[in-house]
Design an enzyme around this catalytic site. Structure first.
Site, mmCIF file in Angstrom:
data_model
loop_
_atom_site.group_PDB
_atom_site.id
_atom_site.type_symbol
_atom_site.label_atom_id
_atom_site.label_comp_id
_atom_site.label_asym_id
_atom_site.label_seq_id
_atom_site.Cartn_x
_atom_site.Cartn_y
_atom_site.Cartn_z
ATOM 1 N N HIS A 159 9.896 -22.684 8.107
ATOM 2 C CA HIS A 159 11.242 -22.601 7.529
ATOM 3 C C HIS A 159 12.189 -23.659 8.090
ATOM 4 O O HIS A 159 13.212 -23.961 7.484
ATOM 5 C CB HIS A 159 11.813 -21.177 7.643
ATOM 6 C CG HIS A 159 12.406 -20.844 8.975
ATOM 7 N ND1 HIS A 159 11.648 -20.428 10.034
ATOM 8 C CD2 HIS A 159 13.690 -20.869 9.420
ATOM 9 C CE1 HIS A 159 12.449 -20.212 11.072
ATOM 10 N NE2 HIS A 159 13.688 -20.468 10.724
ATOM 11 N N ARG A 188 0.830 -1.218 0.000
ATOM 12 C CA ARG A 188 0.000 0.000 0.000
ATOM 13 C C ARG A 188 0.863 1.265 0.000
ATOM 14 O O ARG A 188 0.392 2.350 -0.315
ATOM 15 C CB ARG A 188 -0.950 -0.015 1.182
ATOM 16 C CG ARG A 188 -0.232 -0.103 2.520
ATOM 17 C CD ARG A 188 -1.182 -0.374 3.638
ATOM 18 N NE ARG A 188 -2.267 0.595 3.620
ATOM 19 C CZ ARG A 188 -3.230 0.664 4.530
ATOM 20 N NH1 ARG A 188 -3.260 -0.207 5.504
ATOM 21 N NH2 ARG A 188 -4.162 1.578 4.467
ATOM 22 N N LYS A 229 3.650 -18.890 8.956
ATOM 23 C CA LYS A 229 3.120 -18.784 10.297
ATOM 24 C C LYS A 229 3.182 -17.331 10.785
ATOM 25 O O LYS A 229 4.000 -16.584 10.263
ATOM 26 C CB LYS A 229 3.884 -19.697 11.231
ATOM 27 C CG LYS A 229 5.254 -19.172 11.631
ATOM 28 C CD LYS A 229 5.743 -19.954 12.798
ATOM 29 C CE LYS A 229 6.936 -19.427 13.434
ATOM 30 N NZ LYS A 229 7.264 -18.129 13.709
ATOM 31 N N HIS A 259 7.719 -25.441 14.469
ATOM 32 C CA HIS A 259 9.081 -25.954 14.254
ATOM 33 C C HIS A 259 9.384 -27.222 15.066
ATOM 34 O O HIS A 259 9.884 -28.206 14.535
ATOM 35 C CB HIS A 259 10.122 -24.893 14.609
ATOM 36 C CG HIS A 259 9.914 -23.579 13.928
ATOM 37 N ND1 HIS A 259 9.411 -23.461 12.659
ATOM 38 C CD2 HIS A 259 10.152 -22.298 14.338
ATOM 39 C CE1 HIS A 259 9.365 -22.180 12.319
ATOM 40 N NE2 HIS A 259 9.798 -21.460 13.322
HETATM 41 C C1 BG6 Z 1 11.071 -18.074 13.856
HETATM 42 C C2 BG6 Z 1 10.593 -17.560 15.177
HETATM 43 O O1 BG6 Z 1 10.067 -18.801 13.220
HETATM 44 O O2 BG6 Z 1 12.193 -18.914 14.069
HETATM 45 C C3 BG6 Z 1 11.703 -16.824 15.903
HETATM 46 O O3 BG6 Z 1 9.506 -16.679 14.959
HETATM 47 C C4 BG6 Z 1 12.935 -17.671 16.015
HETATM 48 O O4 BG6 Z 1 11.272 -16.400 17.196
HETATM 49 C C5 BG6 Z 1 13.296 -18.254 14.643
HETATM 50 O O5 BG6 Z 1 13.984 -16.868 16.498
HETATM 51 C C6 BG6 Z 1 14.441 -19.238 14.743
HETATM 52 O O6 BG6 Z 1 14.816 -19.610 13.456
HETATM 53 P P1 BG6 Z 1 16.312 -19.857 13.042
HETATM 54 O O7 BG6 Z 1 16.255 -20.204 11.602
HETATM 55 O O8 BG6 Z 1 17.071 -18.626 13.349
HETATM 56 O O9 BG6 Z 1 16.766 -21.023 13.883
#
Ligand code: BG6
Length: 507
Positions: free
Chosen positions: A188, A54, A158, A250
């Site tokens: 991820h 936007r 998410k 996760h």
């Molecule tokens: C994210 C969370 O999905 O994953 C974060 O929202 C977290 O709070 C992060 O820090 C950790 O991911 P990574 O890839 O840094 O281990």
């Protein structure tokens, strides 16, 4: 679970619409990963990247923002000017409310289709807050952009709901327009090499499956510890907390890969069916006994690696009496033949002693100790530790004979490290996941029923914690979490073990 698809698998050409292009997610993660993919030859020759937001802006400003994000966050960096210029030439920007993105994008897609002489693969990446997912999907569908079921794909991330009911409401807004085969729900962690390797380890080596069950395994502990605090995400985190932020997605995905049955085929539905078998065998957490299955914590002030840090309640944007947890531990029991009576302990938290993620599989002791008296003084339980981060690799902790005339046992590590073995830097999770979206590989994404099952498990905890204010803060920054997490596992006669740190950090 292929990581990087072969060039042949990548459909060409590509129309990638990035909704929320002016936001943090697009700038920090999506665009840098896309650029890395481009530099690695993972994008088709003919592609267009159209940002929508936007914020009134120009294509030129979008290019500058992309460049900045790439310079700061991409794995491979900007590279030579010609590479950047040819990528930048494909970037465009449209100013539109997210609800109207479909109307703005439709003529661009039509133009590209006409120029190419064929319809491109159209990926709509929603890098926007989840409350806008429904309106965005509705807007795209109002312009007919969901119609090409084979080529139109929607990517969301998410948090997918705050509980089961809100997830179902959110998901039904997407499902009203897009079919499940068009939906890519990102987690991820599933794009991480070491997480994907859990399946390779288990199912590409015949020696693990025969012992991967209740006869040989005593328990499994999964730790994802971060030294980071809430950072600049107070707004999001105050509405989420650790259970929703990390466990619901996760940690449960890691658990699934460790505990699921072998898939018959490595295709998305087969893999996701096996995960569902497992999730649906989880013993429900009784609302009246949540504390026997789950523990929560919030960090107070403390020290990490010699630096003093404030407590959660003193962080910018956090309510001074916040009841939000920054640590969660949970005990899972699986009611099936493989895992009956084998507890899985999961814990994760912010501002903990170290940045370390690992899966620790502890085996049962041998049935009979035949050693001479005293020989086993230094022996310990056999463990397989999958080191997800840092120093990715694995350790097998075995009992071996100490050289010498006497028979004495000592525990010793058989250590494998990816960096040494492969000598290559793997792609980052977003790169792997974007490549999978282009390849139409949904195996690295969450199907709706998995997300629903995860919420079904955690709903009693979410509810119970919301109803009962906690005595926070209850763990110091730089520690391994609250006492209640120790009690959760000690009550079963077990204990968390200090994760395996890289030699230089272990001291
Ligand atoms: C994210 C969370 O999905 O994953 C974060 O929202 C977290 O709070 C992060 O820090 C950790 O991911 P990574 O890839 O840094 O281990």
């Amino acid at each position: 679970m292929p990581s990087q698809p072969a060039q042949d698998d990548i459909p060409a050409p590509l129309f990638l619409a990035l909704l929320g292009a002016a936001g943090d997610l697009a700038w920090r993660l999506v665009v840098p990963a896309l650029y890395d993919l481009y530099r690695d030859g993972g994008l088709p020759e003919r592609f267009a990247l159209v940002g929508v937001d936007r914020k009134p802006d120009t294509a030129e400003a979008m290019r500058a923002r992309c460049r900045d994000g790439i310079e700061q966050f991409s794995r491979l960096g900007l590279g030579d000017d010609a590479t950047w210029q040819s990528f930048a030439a494909r970037i465009d920007y449209l100013t539109a409310d997210i609800e109207q993105a479909g109307t703005a994008l439709a003529p661009r897609l039509a133009e590209l289709t006409a120029t190419l002489g064929e319809p491109p693969l159209a990926v709509y990446y929603l890098a926007i807050p989840p409350r806008l997912f429904g309106p965005a999907a509705h807007g795209l569908a109002a312009a007919g952009l969901e119609q090409d079921r084979a080529r139109a794909r929607l990517v969301v991330e998410k948090p997918l709901g705050r509980d089961r009911a809100s997830f179902r409401a959110l998901d039904s807004e997407l499902a009203a327009h897009f079919q499940e085969s068009q939906l890519y729900r990102m987690d991820h962690f599933l794009g991480k090499e070491t997480v994907q390797n859990i399946l390779a380890l288990r199912f590409a080596n015949p020696i693990f499956e025969p012992i991967w069950d209740r006869r040989y395994i005593d328990h499994v502990a999964i730790t994802v510890a971060e030294t980071l605090g809430v950072e600049h995400r107070a707004n999001y985190y105050e509405g989420a907390g650790c259970l929703r932020d990390m466990v619901q997605n996760h940690l449960l995905q890691i658990f699934c890969l460790v505990a699921m049955e072998p898939p018959a085929r490595f295709d998305a539905d087969n893999l996701r069916d096996r995960k569902m078998d497992l999730l649906s065998a989880l013993r429900p957490i009784p609302a009246a006994a949540v504390d026997e299955y789950a523990a929560r914590g919030q960090y107070g002030p403390g020290w990490i690696h010699g630096s003093q840090m404030p407590g959660y309640r003193q962080e910018d944007g956090i309510a001074p009496a916040s009841n939000v947890e920054t640590f969660a531990a949970i005990k899972l029991l699986v009611d099936n033949w493989r895992w009956q009576d084998v507890p899985f302990y999961l814990r994760t938290g912010k501002r903990m002693a170290e940045d370390v993620s690992e899966v620790s599989i502890r085996f049962r002791p041998v049935p009979h100790q035949a050693w001479p008296a005293g020989a086993a003084a230094d022996h310990g339980p056999v463990r397989l530790v999958l080191r997800l981060h840092p120093d990715e690799g694995m350790d097998l902790k075995l009992n071996l004979k100490v050289p010498g005339a006497h028979f004495a046992l000592r525990q010793q590590d058989l250590r494998f490290t990816y960096r040494e073995a492969f000598q290559a830097e793997p792609p980052k999770p977003y790169e792997t996941l974007l490549a999978a979206v282009l390849a139409g590989d949904q195996s690295l994404f969450m199907r709706a029923d998995q997300v629903d099952a995860a919420w079904a498990l955690l709903d009693p905890v979410v509810q119970s914690w919301a109803e009962r204010p906690a005595d926070f803060p209850n763990y110091a920054t730089g520690s391994w979490g609250p006492e209640s997490a120790e009690r959760l596992i000690n009550g079963d006669g077990r204990g968390w073990l200090t994760p395996t740190l890289p030699p230089q950090r272990a001291g």
